[in-house]
Design an enzyme around this catalytic site. Sequence first.
Site, PDB file in Angstrom:
ATOM      1  N   GLY A 124       0.668  -1.217  -0.247  1.00 37.90           N
ATOM      2  CA  GLY A 124       0.037   0.017  -0.025  1.00 37.90           C
ATOM      3  C   GLY A 124       0.837   1.499   0.033  1.00 37.90           C
ATOM      4  O   GLY A 124       0.453   2.229   0.651  1.00 37.90           O
TER       5      GLY A 124
ATOM      6  N   GLY B  28      -0.234   4.899  -0.848  1.00 37.05           N
ATOM      7  CA  GLY B  28      -1.268   5.569  -0.331  1.00 37.05           C
ATOM      8  C   GLY B  28      -0.754   6.969   0.381  1.00 37.05           C
ATOM      9  O   GLY B  28       0.280   7.340   0.552  1.00 37.05           O
ATOM     10  N   GLN B  29      -1.727   7.407   0.950  1.00 36.92           N
ATOM     11  CA  GLN B  29      -1.346   8.827   1.693  1.00 36.92           C
ATOM     12  C   GLN B  29      -0.228   8.480   2.838  1.00 36.92           C
ATOM     13  O   GLN B  29       0.933   9.222   3.046  1.00 36.92           O
ATOM     14  CB  GLN B  29      -2.656   9.205   2.462  1.00 36.92           C
ATOM     15  N   LEU B  30      -0.627   7.518   3.726  1.00 36.43           N
ATOM     16  CA  LEU B  30       0.669   7.006   4.720  1.00 36.43           C
ATOM     17  C   LEU B  30       1.777   6.238   4.064  1.00 36.43           C
ATOM     18  O   LEU B  30       2.780   6.614   4.386  1.00 36.43           O
ATOM     19  CB  LEU B  30      -0.164   6.254   5.866  1.00 36.43           C
TER      20      LEU B  30
ATOM     21  N   ASP C 105       2.221  -1.699  -4.387  1.00 36.19           N
ATOM     22  CA  ASP C 105       0.997  -1.373  -4.407  1.00 36.19           C
ATOM     23  C   ASP C 105       0.073  -1.951  -5.546  1.00 36.19           C
ATOM     24  O   ASP C 105       0.873  -2.583  -6.488  1.00 36.19           O
ATOM     25  CB  ASP C 105       0.851   0.372  -4.456  1.00 36.19           C
ATOM     26  N   ILE C 106      -0.962  -2.005  -5.546  1.00 34.47           N
ATOM     27  CA  ILE C 106      -1.919  -2.583  -6.604  1.00 34.47           C
ATOM     28  C   ILE C 106      -1.839  -1.743  -7.746  1.00 34.47           C
ATOM     29  O   ILE C 106      -1.814  -2.608  -9.032  1.00 34.47           O
ATOM     30  CB  ILE C 106      -3.193  -3.031  -5.951  1.00 34.47           C
TER      31      ILE C 106
ATOM     32  N   ASP D 193      -0.655  -7.350  -5.161  1.00 29.27           N
ATOM     33  CA  ASP D 193      -2.055  -7.507  -4.652  1.00 29.27           C
ATOM     34  C   ASP D 193      -1.894  -8.468  -3.391  1.00 29.27           C
ATOM     35  O   ASP D 193      -1.700  -9.429  -3.491  1.00 29.27           O
ATOM     36  CB  ASP D 193      -2.915  -8.190  -5.724  1.00 29.27           C
TER      37      ASP D 193
ATOM     38  N   TYR E 178     -15.273  -1.159   7.901  1.00 32.66           N
ATOM     39  CA  TYR E 178     -13.914  -0.959   8.232  1.00 32.66           C
ATOM     40  C   TYR E 178     -13.698  -1.331   9.569  1.00 32.66           C
ATOM     41  O   TYR E 178     -12.455  -1.793   9.858  1.00 32.66           O
ATOM     42  CB  TYR E 178     -13.566   0.587   7.870  1.00 32.66           C
TER      43      TYR E 178
ATOM     44  N   LYS F  61     -10.719  -3.745  11.259  1.00 29.12           N
ATOM     45  CA  LYS F  61      -9.727  -3.195  11.850  1.00 29.12           C
ATOM     46  C   LYS F  61      -9.899  -3.941  13.386  1.00 29.12           C
ATOM     47  O   LYS F  61      -8.651  -4.446  14.003  1.00 29.12           O
ATOM     48  CB  LYS F  61      -9.628  -1.747  12.245  1.00 29.12           C
TER      49      LYS F  61
HETATM   50  C1  AKB Z   1     -10.880   7.071   8.086  1.00 28.60           C
HETATM   51  O1  AKB Z   1     -11.391   7.933   8.243  1.00 28.60           O
HETATM   52  O2  AKB Z   1     -11.422   5.930   7.505  1.00 28.60           O
HETATM   53  C2  AKB Z   1      -9.356   6.652   8.407  1.00 28.60           C
HETATM   54  C3  AKB Z   1      -9.307   6.429   9.842  1.00 28.60           C
HETATM   55  C4  AKB Z   1      -9.667   7.197  10.946  1.00 28.60           C
HETATM   56  O3  AKB Z   1      -9.026   4.893   9.934  1.00 28.60           O
HETATM   57  N1  AKB Z   1      -8.695   8.202   8.196  1.00 28.60           N
END
Ligand code: AKB
Length: 316
Positions: free
Chosen positions: A8, A11-13, A34-35, A51, A141, A145
């Site tokens: 990844g 990405g941003q991070l 990254d993909i 991937d 999400y 996590k």
């Molecule tokens: C999101 O908004 O999905 C992320 C997070 C807080 O994990 N920035």
Amino acid sequence: MERVLVTGACGQLGSELSMALAGIHGSENVIVSDINGPIALLSGMTFEILDVMDRQAISEVILRYGITQVYHLAAMLSAKSEQNPELAWKLNVDGLINVLECCRQQGISRVFWPSSIAAFGPSTPSEKTPQHSVMDPNTVYGISKLTGELWCSYYFNQFGLDIRSVRYPGLISYKAPPGGGTTDYAIEIFHSAIKGEEFVCYLKQDTQLPMMYMPDAIKAAVQLMQAPASQIKVRTSYNISAIDFTAAQLAAEIMQHIPGFKVKYLPDYRQEIAATWPGSLDDSCAMSDWSWQADHNLKTMTEDMIRQLFIVRTTS
Ligand code: AKB
């Protein structure tokens, strides 16, 4: 000498963390993947299309480059995940298990994986959320996590895999764009402000979320990965905290620099997601275990974001 794989990485991070890791380990020792990609920020590092849902491919990359550490960042963020829950689950959970299993089989010495404030939920105490608290996320999400945290702890306890994690707040940065998070408003607002445009905010003005400036996010990952294993007492994921603000407080801080900046509040589905997340976190475990401390506050982050975005605008 470490050989590092970042998933990844576009990405941003991922892009900024990869640059920091190249500074620490040497760009020849950081394999970015990254993909899609590569992107200009990653120039000078070896790039692989990867991937993370393809376990065989991960395994081959680890073997080919003699990888010793993995930063597994490939994931789908909160707002985007709600649009495609099944794919989000596959990428965020199956992808993580693939990486953990390859790392276990190939004797990887250390793994970093980011969790999120999204792992908490509506029944979690919302102010100064303790390290160990009620966790009942109701977004795909957040569920991915929380599940991921448990898988990390399982791999540590069963197999001794040295995996380390932090629960990131919303990350604010200017180098690479964010990708489908609920906290993205806190970046978009700066872009509108420097263009002199009114900002339409999809959160309510009094919604407070934990946030962090990118240099602190990088510092957290690097510091956690450099800490001796004996200091890592939490093997799910550490609360870390930096700046807690409402949308209106951020807008007011930007107005100190750009008077006349206007914000309109039109909450959408992302408000419902944000409403289930904590407003601030207690990060005392990270502080005492591995000396975590953020450097940036609302004032210094806002000043730097505006300065940097003006530089980008005038030089491009
Ligand atoms: C999101 O908004 O999905 C992320 C997070 C807080 O994990 N920035």
